[in-house]
Scaffold this active site. Structure first.
Site, PDB file in Angstrom:
ATOM      1  N   TYR A 209     -38.599  11.369  70.387  1.00  8.75           N
ATOM      2  CA  TYR A 209     -37.211  11.167  70.833  1.00  8.75           C
ATOM      3  C   TYR A 209     -36.837   9.681  70.893  1.00  8.75           C
ATOM      4  CZ  TYR A 209     -37.726  16.036  72.512  1.00  8.75           C
ATOM      5  OH  TYR A 209     -37.973  17.384  72.610  1.00  8.75           O
TER       6      TYR A 209
ATOM      7  N   HIS B 282     -46.617  18.154  69.807  1.00  9.56           N
ATOM      8  CA  HIS B 282     -45.209  18.486  69.564  1.00  9.56           C
ATOM      9  C   HIS B 282     -45.031  19.636  68.573  1.00  9.56           C
ATOM     10  CE1 HIS B 282     -40.980  16.557  69.847  1.00  9.56           C
ATOM     11  NE2 HIS B 282     -40.874  17.838  69.637  1.00  9.56           N
TER      12      HIS B 282
END
Ligand SMILES: NC(=O)c1ccc[n+]([C@@H]2O[C@H](COP(=O)([O-])OP(=O)(O)OC[C@H]3O[C@@H](n4cnc5c(N)ncnc54)[C@H](OP(=O)(O)O)[C@@H]3O)[C@@H](O)[C@H]2O)c1
Length: 269
Positions: free
Chosen positions: A37, A95
């Site tokens: 992010y 992730h």
């Protein structure tokens, strides 16, 4: 682990510090970020300035797939700790189930042994990939974070997770607004009985089943709305009506699609 947290996917790094400050000020205590992010540094600053003690917060971050071997992954975990201004992550996740995620997981197990992560787990791991890691790794994944909302209820994965003692956590708990989530007539009608909005009913549906949610909003008013879900109870009829909204049980992403895998793996930051 709290049942409610605040997610910062696609929050512009320029806005993240303000957003996380707002989220903490209105009462969120669990924050979900990721190396990908590109806003861990801003999350770390907001936490440092919040005045809330580190031990009263629950911090989640996720390791991306671009660090090479175990040593590279270990360095990236140290980098996340530095950016987040902390010496431990409460929950550290892989992730995506692509690339050399065994090396990623092994490095995370070491971080766990060293106290750099209080718990480790997965994100977007389905079926055989989940089973292989869950049953053959040294540390059972504490959590598998999956796309979960009224349209993607993950009933199949829930059974598999329960068998291995891994908790489901819901990303995209409002379906990222897709399928006209916020105007869904079933959610709106149920909400009218309790003075609640579609988002509150959809989030309540998950937390009432013990599934932690991490809704994202850049608006402090919507942050407050999304946390005001603990003063009403959906009855059996409401739950049945919402269960019938399930259209993509395993989420909207096809993790077996080579084009999707290629798209994810090629994303670098
Ligand atoms: N592990 C993974 O692969 C993965 C993938 C995706 C997401 N996540 C995590 O899960 C978190 C949440 O998922 P998400 O951000 O994708 O989707 P989401 O929380 O389901 O939905 C966010 C969207 O809903 C809007 N919104 C929020 N509250 C609202 C309300 N009360 N009324 C109307 N609109 C509202 C937001 O706009 P505004 O911001 O303008 O309010 C934003 O467009 C992420 O931030 C991230 O931390 C993880």
């Amino acid at each position: 682990m709290p049942l409610l947290g605040y997610g910062v996917f696609k929050v512009d790094p320029k806005e993240t510090e303000r957003c996380v400050r707002d989220a903490i000020s209105v009462g969120y205590r669990m924050i979900d970020t990721a190396q990908f992010y590109a806003n861990e540094e801003q999350v770390g600053r907001a936490i440092a300035e919040s005045g809330v003690a580190r031990e009263d917060l629950f911090l989640i971050t996720k390791v991306w797939m671009n660090h090479g071997d175990e040593e590279g992954v270990a360095k990236s975990i140290d980098e996340s700790l530095r950016k987040l201004q902390t010496d431990y992550i409460d929950l550290l996740l892989v992730h995506h189930p692509y690339g050399d995620y065994y090396s990623i997981y092994r490095a995370m197990e070491k971080a766990y042994e060293q106290g750099k992560a209080r718990a480790i787990g997965l994100s977007n791991f389905y079926d055989a990939r989940f089973v292989d890691l869950a049953y053959h790794a040294g540390v059972v994944p504490a959590v598998n974070q999956l796309e979960t909302n009224v349209f993607s209820q993950q009933n199949g994965m829930r059974e598999q997770l329960a068998e291995s003692d891994t908790r489901l956590m819901a990303w995209g708990p409002m379906g990222q607004g897709k399928n006209d989530f916020f105007n869904n007539p079933v959610l709106i009608n149920i909400g009218e009985k309790y003075g609640k909005t579609a988002s509150q009913v959809g989030l309540r549906f998950l937390v009432q089943q013990g599934i932690p949610v991490i809704p994202k909003s850049v608006s402090i008013e919507r942050m407050k709305e999304n946390m005001d879900i603990f003063d009403f109870v959906l009855d059996d009829c409401d739950m049945a009506a919402i269960r019938a909204l399930n259209i993509h049980d395993k989420g909207t992403r096809d993790f077996n699609d080579p084009a999707y895998a290629q798209k994810i793996v090629s994303q670098v930051f």
